[in-house]
Scaffold this motif. Sequence first.
Motif, PDB file in Angstrom:
ATOM      1  N   ASP A  53       0.965  -1.166   0.070  1.00  0.00           N
ATOM      2  CA  ASP A  53      -0.079  -0.051   0.150  1.00  0.00           C
ATOM      3  C   ASP A  53       0.893   1.187   0.019  1.00  0.00           C
ATOM      4  O   ASP A  53       1.624   1.358   0.842  1.00  0.00           O
ATOM      5  CB  ASP A  53      -0.662  -0.020   1.328  1.00  0.00           C
ATOM      6  CG  ASP A  53      -1.842  -1.217   1.151  1.00  0.00           C
ATOM      7  OD1 ASP A  53      -1.699  -2.216   1.214  1.00  0.00           O
ATOM      8  OD2 ASP A  53      -3.147  -0.774   1.201  1.00  0.00           O
ATOM      9  N   SER A  54       0.580   2.122  -0.783  1.00  0.00           N
ATOM     10  CA  SER A  54       1.345   3.107  -1.161  1.00  0.00           C
ATOM     11  C   SER A  54       0.576   4.446  -0.640  1.00  0.00           C
ATOM     12  O   SER A  54      -0.453   4.738  -0.915  1.00  0.00           O
ATOM     13  CB  SER A  54       1.650   3.742  -2.576  1.00  0.00           C
ATOM     14  OG  SER A  54       2.281   5.038  -2.559  1.00  0.00           O
ATOM     15  N   LEU A  55       1.073   4.930   0.551  1.00  0.00           N
ATOM     16  CA  LEU A  55       0.051   5.886   1.392  1.00  0.00           C
ATOM     17  C   LEU A  55       0.446   7.536   0.828  1.00  0.00           C
ATOM     18  O   LEU A  55       1.571   7.536   0.658  1.00  0.00           O
ATOM     19  CB  LEU A  55       0.253   5.636   2.739  1.00  0.00           C
ATOM     20  CG  LEU A  55      -0.284   4.481   3.433  1.00  0.00           C
ATOM     21  CD1 LEU A  55       0.302   4.448   4.613  1.00  0.00           C
ATOM     22  CD2 LEU A  55      -1.584   4.168   2.786  1.00  0.00           C
ATOM     23  N   PRO A  56      -0.277   8.402   0.947  1.00  0.00           N
ATOM     24  CA  PRO A  56       0.368   9.873   0.782  1.00  0.00           C
ATOM     25  C   PRO A  56       1.494  10.257   1.607  1.00  0.00           C
ATOM     26  O   PRO A  56       1.348   9.953   2.662  1.00  0.00           O
ATOM     27  CB  PRO A  56      -1.227  10.579   0.992  1.00  0.00           C
ATOM     28  CG  PRO A  56      -2.238   9.512   1.235  1.00  0.00           C
ATOM     29  CD  PRO A  56      -1.446   8.410   1.593  1.00  0.00           C
ATOM     30  N   GLY A  57       1.929  11.261   1.076  1.00  0.00           N
ATOM     31  CA  GLY A  57       3.146  11.924   1.750  1.00  0.00           C
ATOM     32  C   GLY A  57       4.687  11.296   1.527  1.00  0.00           C
ATOM     33  O   GLY A  57       4.962  10.183   0.676  1.00  0.00           O
TER      34      GLY A  57
ATOM     35  N   THR B 246       2.287  12.093   7.884  1.00  0.00           N
ATOM     36  CA  THR B 246       1.452  13.302   8.603  1.00  0.00           C
ATOM     37  C   THR B 246       0.303  12.815   9.556  1.00  0.00           C
ATOM     38  O   THR B 246      -0.071  11.569   9.456  1.00  0.00           O
ATOM     39  CB  THR B 246       0.716  14.276   7.734  1.00  0.00           C
ATOM     40  OG1 THR B 246      -0.303  13.321   6.991  1.00  0.00           O
ATOM     41  CG2 THR B 246       1.665  14.497   6.406  1.00  0.00           C
ATOM     42  N   PRO B 247      -0.041  13.645  10.554  1.00  0.00           N
ATOM     43  CA  PRO B 247      -1.048  13.298  11.488  1.00  0.00           C
ATOM     44  C   PRO B 247      -2.455  12.650  10.690  1.00  0.00           C
ATOM     45  O   PRO B 247      -2.819  11.838  11.315  1.00  0.00           O
ATOM     46  CB  PRO B 247      -1.233  14.618  12.219  1.00  0.00           C
ATOM     47  CG  PRO B 247      -0.244  15.382  12.123  1.00  0.00           C
ATOM     48  CD  PRO B 247       0.526  15.094  10.564  1.00  0.00           C
ATOM     49  N   GLU B 248      -2.808  13.260   9.773  1.00  0.00           N
ATOM     50  CA  GLU B 248      -3.859  12.913   8.806  1.00  0.00           C
ATOM     51  C   GLU B 248      -3.796  11.473   8.150  1.00  0.00           C
ATOM     52  O   GLU B 248      -4.610  10.428   8.327  1.00  0.00           O
ATOM     53  CB  GLU B 248      -4.319  13.589   7.592  1.00  0.00           C
ATOM     54  CG  GLU B 248      -4.744  15.016   7.907  1.00  0.00           C
ATOM     55  CD  GLU B 248      -3.567  15.878   8.238  1.00  0.00           C
ATOM     56  OE1 GLU B 248      -2.133  15.575   7.975  1.00  0.00           O
ATOM     57  OE2 GLU B 248      -3.649  17.124   8.832  1.00  0.00           O
ATOM     58  N   VAL B 249      -2.425  10.797   7.901  1.00  0.00           N
ATOM     59  CA  VAL B 249      -2.210   9.567   7.549  1.00  0.00           C
ATOM     60  C   VAL B 249      -2.178   8.884   8.811  1.00  0.00           C
ATOM     61  O   VAL B 249      -2.772   7.429   8.682  1.00  0.00           O
ATOM     62  CB  VAL B 249      -0.874   9.592   6.771  1.00  0.00           C
ATOM     63  CG1 VAL B 249      -0.632   8.011   6.650  1.00  0.00           C
ATOM     64  CG2 VAL B 249      -1.144  10.153   5.257  1.00  0.00           C
ATOM     65  N   TRP B 250      -1.732   9.107   9.673  1.00  0.00           N
ATOM     66  CA  TRP B 250      -1.706   8.521  11.118  1.00  0.00           C
ATOM     67  C   TRP B 250      -3.191   7.869  11.604  1.00  0.00           C
ATOM     68  O   TRP B 250      -3.521   7.138  12.040  1.00  0.00           O
ATOM     69  CB  TRP B 250      -0.891   9.146  12.165  1.00  0.00           C
ATOM     70  CG  TRP B 250       0.574   8.753  12.168  1.00  0.00           C
ATOM     71  CD1 TRP B 250       1.471   9.803  11.729  1.00  0.00           C
ATOM     72  CD2 TRP B 250       1.231   7.753  12.345  1.00  0.00           C
ATOM     73  NE1 TRP B 250       2.852   9.031  11.693  1.00  0.00           N
ATOM     74  CE2 TRP B 250       2.470   7.940  12.095  1.00  0.00           C
ATOM     75  CE3 TRP B 250       0.833   6.410  12.839  1.00  0.00           C
ATOM     76  CZ2 TRP B 250       3.600   6.817  12.417  1.00  0.00           C
ATOM     77  CZ3 TRP B 250       1.750   5.289  12.974  1.00  0.00           C
ATOM     78  CH2 TRP B 250       3.226   5.419  12.735  1.00  0.00           C
TER      79      TRP B 250
END
Length: 58
Positions: free
Chosen positions: A33-37, A42-46
Amino acid sequence: MPLQVLSGADDQVIEETTPAQWRELALGSYRHDSLPGGHFYTPEVWRVLPTHITAINR
């Protein structure tokens, strides 16, 4: 054993070939899985990270 790799889409630290190298070592199912950033999430991804971890979502 299943293997899941999480990486940042814009990661400048980890080489782009690293997920493919992990796939070669996986003896069971594999998921990437490739996540944003970048390298650090970032806190949003966490906040949504648990939704990406397949072992938690079984």
